[in-house]
Design an enzyme around this catalytic site. Structure first.
Site, PDB file in Angstrom:
ATOM      1  N   ASP A 154       0.882  -1.165   0.000  1.00 33.50           N
ATOM      2  CA  ASP A 154       0.000   0.000   0.000  1.00 33.50           C
ATOM      3  C   ASP A 154       0.920   1.214   0.000  1.00 33.50           C
ATOM      4  O   ASP A 154       1.433   1.619   1.042  1.00 33.50           O
ATOM      5  CB  ASP A 154      -0.906  -0.008   1.232  1.00 33.50           C
ATOM      6  CG  ASP A 154      -1.831   1.197   1.277  1.00 33.50           C
ATOM      7  OD1 ASP A 154      -2.276   1.654   0.204  1.00 33.50           O
ATOM      8  OD2 ASP A 154      -2.113   1.695   2.384  1.00 33.50           O
ATOM      9  N   GLU A 204      -1.498  -1.296  -5.059  1.00 35.52           N
ATOM     10  CA  GLU A 204      -2.693  -0.518  -5.387  1.00 35.52           C
ATOM     11  C   GLU A 204      -2.384   0.469  -6.502  1.00 35.52           C
ATOM     12  O   GLU A 204      -1.330   1.099  -6.522  1.00 35.52           O
ATOM     13  CB  GLU A 204      -3.188   0.228  -4.150  1.00 35.52           C
ATOM     14  CG  GLU A 204      -4.504   0.931  -4.357  1.00 35.52           C
ATOM     15  CD  GLU A 204      -5.074   1.546  -3.094  1.00 35.52           C
ATOM     16  OE1 GLU A 204      -6.131   2.177  -3.189  1.00 35.52           O
ATOM     17  OE2 GLU A 204      -4.461   1.406  -2.015  1.00 35.52           O
ATOM     18  N   ASP A 229      -2.437   0.869   7.388  1.00 36.01           N
ATOM     19  CA  ASP A 229      -1.646   0.727   6.161  1.00 36.01           C
ATOM     20  C   ASP A 229      -1.241  -0.726   5.933  1.00 36.01           C
ATOM     21  O   ASP A 229      -1.246  -1.211   4.802  1.00 36.01           O
ATOM     22  CB  ASP A 229      -0.400   1.619   6.207  1.00 36.01           C
ATOM     23  CG  ASP A 229      -0.752   3.094   6.255  1.00 36.01           C
ATOM     24  OD1 ASP A 229      -1.431   3.564   5.330  1.00 36.01           O
ATOM     25  OD2 ASP A 229      -0.355   3.772   7.221  1.00 36.01           O
TER      26      ASP A 229
END
Length: 173
Positions: free
Chosen positions: A8, A67, A139
């Site tokens: 992430d 992502e 996170d």
């Protein structure tokens, strides 16, 4: 069993999550954050690259999932996020680890069942799927969710390939 590394990306905190999976079975291997906040931006990019490189050396993942960039309200934030992603992707490609990208909506859909899920819903489902004793940091939970999303995506491709073979065999008879 395949080992998956989920990232992430962020310019202040980059979350990571490592899982092992075979079919519908998941095993948690590790997660956390690469903390970058106290450094200038070029140094943060270097730290992301080095941190992801170390994770790859430590866990030897079969795949790397990250992502995709989403359009932020602030263009400067979007650019920094894109650069953070780039540093992580280069670390993976330099070590010959296949890179897979997923949108936030795809990740939430795969983990929670709805593309509009919030952070706490993602954290709770990651905790349940991986049978963790506590809720992971936000996170890290997002990174684990990215890895889980990739595992589901791989399973769907395997299933589709199997169905395609059956269809072809059926037509050949």
């Amino acid at each position: 069993m395949a080992v998956l590394l989920g990232i992430d990306p962020g310019s202040r905190f980059t979350g990571y999550g490592v899982i092992q999976h075979q079919g519908a079975k998941f095993q948690y291997l590790g997660s956390g954050c690469i903390k970058l906040a106290d450094h200038d931006f070029p140094m943060r990019l270097k730290m992301i690259y080095q941190g992801v490189s170390q994770l790859i050396e430590q866990f030897s993942p079969d795949s790397f999932a990250i992502e995709q960039v989403f359009m932020a309200h602030n263009p400067d934030s979007a650019l920094k996020l894109g650069q953070a992603r780039g540093a992580a992707i280069v670390a993976a490609t330099m070590q010959e680890v296949p890179v897979h990208e997923y949108s936030a909506r795809q990740i939430k859909q795969a983990v929670v069942g709805t593309g509009g899920a919030n952070k706490s819903q993602v954290q709770e489902m990651v905790k349940r799927i991986l049978k963790l004793p506590g809720t992971p940091q936000a996170d890290a939970a997002d990174a684990l969710a990215i890895a889980i999303c990739h595992a589901h995506s791989e399973q769907n491709l395997i299933r589709l390939a199997g169905n395609a073979k059956k269809t072809v065999r059926g037509r050949l008879r």
